[in-house]
Structures are given as C-alpha cells and as structure tokens.
Write a protein that holds these residues in place. Structure first.
Motif, mmCIF file in Angstrom:
data_model
loop_
_atom_site.group_PDB
_atom_site.id
_atom_site.type_symbol
_atom_site.label_atom_id
_atom_site.label_comp_id
_atom_site.label_asym_id
_atom_site.label_seq_id
_atom_site.Cartn_x
_atom_site.Cartn_y
_atom_site.Cartn_z
ATOM 1 N N SER A 100 0.826 -1.211 0.000
ATOM 2 C CA SER A 100 0.000 0.000 0.000
ATOM 3 C C SER A 100 0.857 1.256 0.000
ATOM 4 O O SER A 100 0.384 2.317 -0.403
ATOM 5 N N SER A 101 2.103 1.152 0.402
ATOM 6 C CA SER A 101 2.963 2.332 0.224
ATOM 7 C C SER A 101 3.673 2.291 -1.130
ATOM 8 O O SER A 101 4.076 3.317 -1.668
ATOM 9 N N LEU A 102 3.783 1.094 -1.691
ATOM 10 C CA LEU A 102 4.465 0.957 -2.984
ATOM 11 C C LEU A 102 3.598 1.474 -4.135
ATOM 12 O O LEU A 102 4.098 2.096 -5.079
ATOM 13 N N ILE A 103 2.290 1.236 -4.056
ATOM 14 C CA ILE A 103 1.397 1.575 -5.166
ATOM 15 C C ILE A 103 1.415 3.070 -5.503
ATOM 16 O O ILE A 103 1.643 3.440 -6.654
ATOM 17 N N PRO A 104 1.220 3.959 -4.502
ATOM 18 C CA PRO A 104 1.289 5.383 -4.861
ATOM 19 C C PRO A 104 2.657 5.800 -5.385
ATOM 20 O O PRO A 104 2.753 6.688 -6.242
ATOM 21 N N LYS A 105 3.690 5.132 -4.875
ATOM 22 C CA LYS A 105 5.040 5.442 -5.337
ATOM 23 C C LYS A 105 5.189 5.109 -6.821
ATOM 24 O O LYS A 105 5.690 5.916 -7.604
ATOM 25 N N ALA A 106 4.724 3.911 -7.190
ATOM 26 C CA ALA A 106 4.829 3.495 -8.590
ATOM 27 C C ALA A 106 3.932 4.354 -9.476
ATOM 28 O O ALA A 106 4.327 4.795 -10.553
ATOM 29 N N ALA A 107 2.706 4.598 -9.003
ATOM 30 C CA ALA A 107 1.729 5.304 -9.836
ATOM 31 C C ALA A 107 2.124 6.749 -10.092
ATOM 32 O O ALA A 107 1.747 7.331 -11.109
ATOM 33 N N SER A 108 2.897 7.335 -9.181
ATOM 34 C CA SER A 108 3.274 8.740 -9.378
ATOM 35 C C SER A 108 4.654 8.877 -10.014
ATOM 36 O O SER A 108 5.038 9.976 -10.399
ATOM 37 N N ALA A 109 5.383 7.775 -10.124
ATOM 38 C CA ALA A 109 6.694 7.855 -10.769
ATOM 39 C C ALA A 109 6.509 8.056 -12.269
ATOM 40 O O ALA A 109 5.540 7.565 -12.849
ATOM 41 N N GLY A 110 7.437 8.781 -12.862
ATOM 42 C CA GLY A 110 7.346 9.073 -14.291
ATOM 43 C C GLY A 110 7.283 7.813 -15.132
ATOM 44 O O GLY A 110 6.519 7.743 -16.099
ATOM 45 N N ASN A 111 8.054 6.815 -14.741
ATOM 46 C CA ASN A 111 8.042 5.567 -15.511
ATOM 47 C C ASN A 111 7.059 4.547 -14.931
ATOM 48 O O ASN A 111 7.037 3.392 -15.362
ATOM 49 N N ARG A 112 6.269 4.983 -13.956
ATOM 50 C CA ARG A 112 5.250 4.106 -13.348
ATOM 51 C C ARG A 112 5.863 2.803 -12.834
ATOM 52 O O ARG A 112 5.331 1.717 -13.044
ATOM 53 N N PHE A 113 6.987 2.949 -12.157
ATOM 54 C CA PHE A 113 7.699 1.769 -11.664
ATOM 55 C C PHE A 113 8.274 2.070 -10.292
ATOM 56 O O PHE A 113 8.792 3.168 -10.056
ATOM 57 N N ALA A 114 8.171 1.120 -9.377
ATOM 58 C CA ALA A 114 8.797 1.295 -8.064
ATOM 59 C C ALA A 114 9.087 -0.064 -7.445
ATOM 60 O O ALA A 114 8.411 -1.056 -7.748
ATOM 61 N N VAL A 115 10.089 -0.093 -6.627
ATOM 62 C CA VAL A 115 10.397 -1.304 -5.852
ATOM 63 C C VAL A 115 10.513 -0.901 -4.389
ATOM 64 O O VAL A 115 10.730 0.268 -4.068
ATOM 65 N N GLU A 116 10.371 -1.875 -3.523
ATOM 66 C CA GLU A 116 10.504 -1.615 -2.089
ATOM 67 C C GLU A 116 11.061 -2.871 -1.431
ATOM 68 O O GLU A 116 10.611 -3.976 -1.710
ATOM 69 N N LYS A 117 12.041 -2.646 -0.580
ATOM 70 C CA LYS A 117 12.608 -3.769 0.173
ATOM 71 C C LYS A 117 12.348 -3.512 1.645
ATOM 72 O O LYS A 117 12.616 -2.423 2.140
ATOM 73 N N VAL A 118 11.805 -4.513 2.334
ATOM 74 C CA VAL A 118 11.609 -4.389 3.782
ATOM 75 C C VAL A 118 12.127 -5.652 4.439
ATOM 76 O O VAL A 118 12.384 -6.661 3.768
ATOM 77 N N ASN A 119 12.289 -5.590 5.753
ATOM 78 C CA ASN A 119 12.762 -6.762 6.486
ATOM 79 C C ASN A 119 11.579 -7.516 7.070
ATOM 80 O O ASN A 119 10.838 -6.963 7.879
ATOM 81 N N PHE A 120 11.438 -8.758 6.682
ATOM 82 C CA PHE A 120 10.439 -9.604 7.342
ATOM 83 C C PHE A 120 11.030 -10.083 8.663
ATOM 84 O O PHE A 120 10.442 -9.900 9.726
ATOM 85 N N THR A 121 12.186 -10.698 8.585
ATOM 86 C CA THR A 121 12.984 -10.938 9.784
ATOM 87 C C THR A 121 14.344 -10.316 9.508
ATOM 88 O O THR A 121 14.570 -9.801 8.424
ATOM 89 N N VAL A 122 15.199 -10.390 10.488
ATOM 90 C CA VAL A 122 16.511 -9.773 10.322
ATOM 91 C C VAL A 122 17.232 -10.360 9.105
ATOM 92 O O VAL A 122 17.864 -9.647 8.332
ATOM 93 N N SER A 123 17.071 -11.659 8.950
ATOM 94 C CA SER A 123 17.813 -12.299 7.860
ATOM 95 C C SER A 123 16.950 -12.532 6.621
ATOM 96 O O SER A 123 17.414 -13.076 5.638
ATOM 97 N N GLN A 124 15.683 -12.127 6.708
ATOM 98 C CA GLN A 124 14.784 -12.450 5.608
ATOM 99 C C GLN A 124 14.129 -11.192 5.050
ATOM 100 O O GLN A 124 13.109 -10.730 5.548
#
Ligand SMILES: *[C@@H]1O[C@H](CO)[C@@H](O)[C@H](O)[C@H]1NC(C)=O
Ligand SMILES: *[C@@H]1O[C@H](CO)[C@@H](O)[C@H](O)[C@H]1NC(C)=O
Ligand SMILES: *[C@@H]1O[C@H](CO)[C@@H](O)[C@H](O)[C@H]1NC(C)=O
Ligand SMILES: *[C@@H]1O[C@H](CO)[C@@H](O)[C@H](O)[C@H]1NC(C)=O
Length: 309
Positions: A147-171
């Motif tokens: 839900s934070s990625l969608i507005p980021k992608a939709a407002s980017a000029g190339n309509r593309f975005a990625v997001e990396k988060v930590n599920f666990t420290v190692s994952q």
C-alpha cells in the motif's frame, strides 16, 4: 443484385486478404517495436501502431506495445523484446489480440486501440509453491508494503517502483509494482489495487499480471538493486559489518551486434534468460469487462514455474 455464389466467393476472398493485411500490419508493428527497442537509449516502454492506408472498412489497424521491467538495462530490454516479437509471431500468428509475458518484458498487440486504456484481461497470478512460516505477520507486512508501494509506482514518471523491507533480520521481502507509462496516475493506482487483490499471499514469491500493470513479491532478490538504487530514497549508510556473499551476476556472454530486425526472421540465436512465458489470447469481449480482478486466477493457456533466481 449480384448472384449469391459470387457474393460468398467475394467474401471469402475478402476475408483472406483481410487476414493477410492484418499479418502485414502485424509485421509492420513488430518490426517497429523491435527497431525502437534497438534504437532507444533506455527503452522501457514503446507504443506503436500500423494502419492500412487503403482505409478498409472496418479499418484494419494493429496496435502494440512493449514494456520492460523498470530495472532492466537497454541490452536486456531489447533482447527480450526481440525475442518476444519472434515468439508472438510463432505462437499467436493468427490472433487479433495477444500478449506474451516474460520475466524481463511484456509484449502485446491488438486490433483495438490500447493506448491509455487500462486492460484487465487476461490476468495471471502465478505463485511459488513454498509457503512462508508465520504467514499472518508476513501478509500484514506485505499489505503494508504494497500500500505504500502503489502510490510510489503510480506517481513515478516511468510508473515503476520497488521496495525492500525486512520480514525478519535475515529475511528481506522484495516488492515491485509497474504500470505501462501511458496510464494516468489514477488509472495506474486502480490497476495496481486490483492486481494486489488477486495476488496470492503467504508464499515465497508471487505475481499478478495483466496487460496494463503488474505486482510481484519475492523473498529472494529478483530485480537489479544497483539499477534501481537512484529510484529509492537515500538509505542510511549500512553498518560496517562484513559484506554478505554478493550475488554472482549471471554470466551474460552474448553480445548481439545484429539488429533485432534481422532476428525476427532469423532463428533465435540469443540465449536470453526466460523465466516465465505466457501467451494469452484475449476473448473478444474480455478487454471491456472492468470487473476482471474478481476472476483473479485468469485462464492462462500455460504457466511455467516461477524462476528460481
Ligand atoms: C494511419 O496513420 C496515419 C499516421 O500514422 C494517419 O495519418 C492516418 O489517418 C491513418 N489512417 C487511418 C485509416 O487511420
Ligand atoms: C478485432 O478483431 C476481432 C476478431 O476478428 C473482430 O471481431 C473485431 O471487430 C476487430 N476489432 C476492430 C476494432 O477491428
Ligand atoms: C534490515 O536489516 C538489515 C540487516 O539486519 C539492516 O541493515 C537494515 O537497516 C534493515 N532495514 C530496515 C528497513 O529495517
Ligand atoms: C545492474 O544494473 C547495473 C547498473 O545499471 C549494471 O551495471 C549491472 O550490470 C546490472 N547487473 C545485472 C546482473 O544485470
């Protein structure tokens, strides 16, 4: 009044010639798309159409576009598009409406105008078989991230975005969203929101794709972090821990000097890495149905397993 038999003979003749006009237009389109992929500095998206200047009724036109994943290099994009133009001719030569998805790019054509038009069908939602332990927490994190990625992608000029988060420290959890750049921010947002509804959760990886947008998540790194680095907000400097074993870049020994245009008629000589191939033929009315996301599974004609890398 013409006799009936002449009439039917002439209509057969017409349909034959209209079919070959379409094939010619399709060739025109595919040549143009490959040429643009070859010629542009950084091709990610190209829309093109070819029409019949004789103004046949109904007008015989073919529209098409390719979209490369936002992190792809020029070489990778044009390889994928070159490959896809051959494959779409081989797999769907008589269809008026086709789409091919690869890991790195998507290619589609239609006899109906597709520019700036959000298409929901066909849609596919392949997922890895392996599930995640602690799915409830994982799915919460996934939903938050998307839900934070969608507005980021939709407002980017190339309509593309990625997001990396930590599920666990190692994952880590890697997510990606992309629309074709002809969509408005509003249409892109709507498309991605529908896409997210159809995404299978709780897996090690899944995607949902339709002709206008797609969403993907993986617990493995599946995009080029270096290439997308300028897109991400400046990250805090990493702690001076010993660097983890770095990803070994896949050997990319090939160097195509031949124009992709030649490659359309020549046999495939380029070993591009293809993780996922799908060819879907749109039903005549399919593109008009806006409630497509309800039919989340889609009806893919074939699904190859998701890539392992
Ligand atoms: C075909 O396309 C050209 C521009 O590429 C346009 O000027 C012309 O009107 C089109 N013809 C038809 C029949 O749509
Ligand atoms: C596209 O092709 C289909 C199938 O041949 C046909 O029914 C439809 O009328 C065509 N649409 C246009 C805009 O030419
Ligand atoms: C994720 O974990 C890594 C390693 O533990 C850490 O360096 C990084 O800051 C974390 N990222 C976020 C967004 O919490
Ligand atoms: C990732 O992107 C960078 C910068 O665009 C490029 O130099 C590198 O070769 C890419 N890596 C892979 C594995 O494609």
């Amino acid at each position: 009044m013409e006799p009936k038999d002449t009439e039917s003979a002439s209509s057969i003749f017409n349909s034959v010639s209209i079919a070959s006009i379409f094939l010619l237009l399709l060739l025109c389109l595919l040549l143009n798309l490959s040429y643009r992929a070859e010629a542009q500095d950084r091709p990610t998206y190209v829309f093109h159409f070819c029409n019949d200047s004789r103004q046949t009724v109904p007008p015989d036109q073919v529209y098409g576009l390719f979209l490369c994943r936002g992190d792809q290099s020029q070489a990778s994009c044009r390889d994928c598009v070159g490959y896809a133009t051959q494959e779409i001719l081989r797999r769907c030569p008589t269809e008026k409406d086709s789409i091919l998805w690869y890991d790195q790019c998507m290619l589609t054509y239609s006899n109906q105008s597709i520019l700036s038009y959000q298409r929901d069908r066909p849609a596919i939602a392949p997922a890895k078989a392996t599930t995640i332990s602690d799915p409830a927490r994982f799915n919460n994190l996934l939903d938050e991230t998307l839900s934070s990625l969608i507005p980021k992608a939709a407002s980017a000029g190339n309509r593309f975005a990625v997001e990396k988060v930590n599920f666990t420290v190692s994952q880590p959890l890697y997510t990606l969203a992309q629309c074709t750049p002809d969509l408005t921010t509003t249409d892109c947002t709507m498309c991605l929101q529908m896409t997210v509804q159809g995404l299978q959760r709780g897996r090690q990886g899944a995607r949902f794709m339709n002709p206008s947008c797609y969403v993907r998540y993986e617990t493995n790194l599946f995009y080029n972090e270096t290439a997308v680095a300028p897109l991400s907000p400046p990250a805090p400097p990493p702690a001076p821990t010993p660097t983890p074993p770095s990803l070994v870049p896949r050997p990319k020994g090939h160097k195509i000097s031949t124009a992709v245009i030649i490659a359309i008629v020549a046999p495939i000589g380029v070993a591009i890495v293809v993780f996922l191939i799908l060819c879907c033929l749109l039903r005549r009315s399919a593109a008009k149905r806006p409630e497509a996301a309800q039919d989340a599974s889609g009806t893919p004609s074939e699904i190859l397993p998701l890539g392992t890398g």
